[in-house]
Design an enzyme around this catalytic site. Structure first.
Site, PDB file in Angstrom:
ATOM      1  N   ARG A  34       0.856  -1.182   0.000  1.00 32.84           N
ATOM      2  CA  ARG A  34       0.000   0.000   0.000  1.00 32.84           C
ATOM      3  C   ARG A  34       0.896   1.239   0.000  1.00 32.84           C
ATOM      4  NH1 ARG A  34       1.742   2.013   3.921  1.00 32.84           N
ATOM      5  NH2 ARG A  34       0.627   3.947   3.507  1.00 32.84           N
ATOM      6  N   GLY A  35       0.246   2.401  -0.127  1.00 31.51           N
ATOM      7  CA  GLY A  35       1.024   3.645  -0.176  1.00 31.51           C
ATOM      8  C   GLY A  35       1.206   4.042  -1.630  1.00 31.51           C
ATOM      9  N   ALA A  36       0.998   5.347  -1.880  1.00 32.88           N
ATOM     10  CA  ALA A  36       0.931   5.827  -3.264  1.00 32.88           C
ATOM     11  C   ALA A  36       2.107   5.366  -4.139  1.00 32.88           C
ATOM     12  CB  ALA A  36       0.844   7.353  -3.237  1.00 32.88           C
ATOM     13  N   GLN A 187      -2.596   2.884   9.724  1.00 33.33           N
ATOM     14  CA  GLN A 187      -1.271   3.008   9.096  1.00 33.33           C
ATOM     15  C   GLN A 187      -0.284   3.746   9.999  1.00 33.33           C
ATOM     16  OE1 GLN A 187      -4.146   3.497   7.526  1.00 33.33           O
ATOM     17  NE2 GLN A 187      -4.038   3.064   5.360  1.00 33.33           N
ATOM     18  N   ASP A 228      -2.160  11.088  -2.309  1.00 32.62           N
ATOM     19  CA  ASP A 228      -2.397   9.998  -3.262  1.00 32.62           C
ATOM     20  C   ASP A 228      -2.728  10.527  -4.647  1.00 32.62           C
ATOM     21  OD1 ASP A 228      -3.278   9.112  -0.378  1.00 32.62           O
ATOM     22  OD2 ASP A 228      -2.519   7.374  -1.457  1.00 32.62           O
ATOM     23  N   ASN A 238      -5.735  12.813   0.190  1.00 31.67           N
ATOM     24  CA  ASN A 238      -4.859  12.021   1.058  1.00 31.67           C
ATOM     25  C   ASN A 238      -5.750  11.215   2.000  1.00 31.67           C
ATOM     26  OD1 ASN A 238      -2.146  11.289   1.847  1.00 31.67           O
ATOM     27  ND2 ASN A 238      -2.525  12.358   3.772  1.00 31.67           N
ATOM     28  N   LYS A 239      -5.122  10.400   2.803  1.00 28.88           N
ATOM     29  CA  LYS A 239      -5.858   9.497   3.695  1.00 28.88           C
ATOM     30  C   LYS A 239      -6.949  10.240   4.470  1.00 28.88           C
ATOM     31  CE  LYS A 239      -5.475   5.952   3.889  1.00 28.88           C
ATOM     32  NZ  LYS A 239      -6.360   5.088   3.075  1.00 28.88           N
TER      33      LYS A 239
HETATM   34  O1  MRU Z   1      -4.684   3.467   1.754  1.00 25.00           O
HETATM   35  P1  MRU Z   1      -3.208   3.597   1.791  1.00 25.00           P
HETATM   36  O2  MRU Z   1      -2.566   3.166   3.043  1.00 25.00           O
HETATM   37  O3  MRU Z   1      -2.535   3.032   0.565  1.00 25.00           O
HETATM   38  O4  MRU Z   1      -3.047   5.148   1.805  1.00 25.00           O
HETATM   39  C1  MRU Z   1      -2.341   5.834   0.952  1.00 25.00           C
HETATM   40  C2  MRU Z   1      -1.326   6.525   1.681  1.00 25.00           C
HETATM   41  O5  MRU Z   1      -0.282   5.966   1.799  1.00 25.00           O
HETATM   42  C3  MRU Z   1      -1.600   7.788   2.362  1.00 25.00           C
HETATM   43  O6  MRU Z   1      -2.755   8.428   2.035  1.00 25.00           O
HETATM   44  C4  MRU Z   1      -0.406   8.643   2.299  1.00 25.00           C
HETATM   45  O7  MRU Z   1      -0.491   9.665   3.221  1.00 25.00           O
HETATM   46  C5  MRU Z   1      -0.189   9.201   0.923  1.00 25.00           C
HETATM   47  S1  MRU Z   1       1.410   9.159   0.433  1.00 25.00           S
HETATM   48  C6  MRU Z   1       1.802   7.497   0.401  1.00 25.00           C
END
Ligand code: MRU
Length: 348
Positions: A34-36, A187, A228, A238-239
């Site tokens: 996971r993570g952008a 997370q 994201d 973002n999250k």
């Molecule tokens: O749902 P996830 O854990 O894949 O979330 C995405 C993210 O990692 C976050 O939103 C993060 O702050 C963005 S940058 C990786």
């Protein structure tokens, strides 16, 4: 292609080997990876695995199918679709399966290496913001609040929001990080707190509701988050929960910066609130919490009455007006279309 299965962190370090694009898709949709930035890098390798399993007489069809499968796993993060599109672009002139395989492997490696070098540069640019704040604090630590995990687990090697923190820490600037736990998937609690402690960065885990209180009492100098998907005028997805932190930071005159490699920009859209697709995930992520019991076993427990209706929006959009600046690999820019485009004139 191997991944760290992030579902088990910080309690267990599990590495999983993947040999097909279907396995990559499952790993992304179940958030094993996971993570952008990381899902972009994983998708790059996913296309490579698809070339290894493609039929020599149906290369184009097989790759297009793989591309669709990958893109549909998670709709909000731009890096994922960006990496897949980049692979398809690179492969469009290949004539044989051998050529496709070697070119897609080289492209997957390039996407991953580029992510690492972009994030390293984000670290150097962002360090200056921390340095400036530190200069006014007479040796006291700079208190940075972060949300979710935008660290080296979410990217390749450095992370976006954590890269400036690591660079500042390495330069001897005293920093302390408030880590939002980040419900429902946690997370922050499970990943960021662990990641920062692996780097020796002092941090304190807080429940998601705490940030506003800390800001009102002068206990936060800077909010630093990842994204994201970011639009050409600087609206940031973002999250879920990021928007509330941005509002609290704005009300308390605390700088709110967003760190991102350019692969996170969606140059095709301007208005984030109405154009960015927001992923909605299953109720179980809200209804259950997983963790380690006193007996040392991983377990999942139900925290509400079974069958309780749940809403699980994965992301929210923070409008550009609440953002002090975007930290990119090319430098720091105000979250304003003209300024962003002067850093990236090729998208003007
Ligand atoms: O749902 P996830 O854990 O894949 O979330 C995405 C993210 O990692 C976050 O939103 C993060 O702050 C963005 S940058 C990786």
């Amino acid at each position: 292609v191997c991944i760290i299965d992030q579902r088990f962190l910080p309690h267990e370090f599990v590495v999983e080997r993947m040999t097909s694009v279907e396995e990559v898709c499952r790993a992304i949709s179940e958030m094993r990876v996971r993570g952008a930035g990381l899902i972009g890098a994983a998708a790059g390798y996913g296309i490579y695995l698809a070339t290894r399993n493609a039929h020599p007489h149906r290369i184009k069809e097989d790759l297009e199918k793989a591309a669709q499968q990958l893109i549909s796993t998670r709709p909000t993060a731009r890096n994922l679709a960006w990496a897949v599109e980049r692979q398809l672009d690179e492969l469009s002139s290949c004539e044989t399966l051998d050529e496709c395989q070697s070119r897609s492997l080289a492209t997957a490696r390039c996407i991953a290496d580029e992510d690492a070098s972009f994030c390293q540069r984000i670290g150097e640019h962002g360090k200056k913001i921390i340095e400036e704040i530190a200069a006014k604090k007479s040796g006291k630590p700079v208190n940075i609040l972060t949300h979710c995990n935008a660290g080296w687990l979410a990217f390749v090697d450095y992370g976006s929001a954590t890269a400036p923190i690591y660079a500042a820490h390495a330069a001897g600037i005293p920093v302390h990080v408030w880590v939002d736990e980040t419900r429902p998937w946690l997370q922050g609690a499970r990943l960021t707190a662990w990641e920062l402690s692996q780097q020796g960065v002092p941090c304190t885990l807080i429940s998601d509701n705490t940030g506003g209180h800390l800001m009102q009492h002068g206990m936060v100098d800077l909010v630093l988050v990842g994204t994201d998907r970011t639009t050409r005028r600087g609206d940031v997805a973002n999250k879920i929960g990021t928007y509330l932190k941005a509002l609290a930071a704005f009300d308390n005159h605390i700088p709110f910066y967003v760190a991102l490699p350019s692969s996170t920009f969606d140059w095709s859209i301007t208005d984030g609130l109405h154009s960015i697709p927001i992923e909605q995930r299953g109720a179980d992520e809200v209804l259950y919490v997983a963790g380690k019991t006193d007996r040392g076993e991983m377990e999942r427990v139900l925290i509400a009455q079974e069958g309780t209706p749940c809403a699980n929006y994965g992301f929210d959009v923070t409008p550009a007006r609440l953002i002090s600046g975007l930290i990119t690999e090319r430098g720091i820019t105000p979250a304003r279309e003209a300024d962003i485009l002067s850093l990236y004139p090729e998208f003007a």
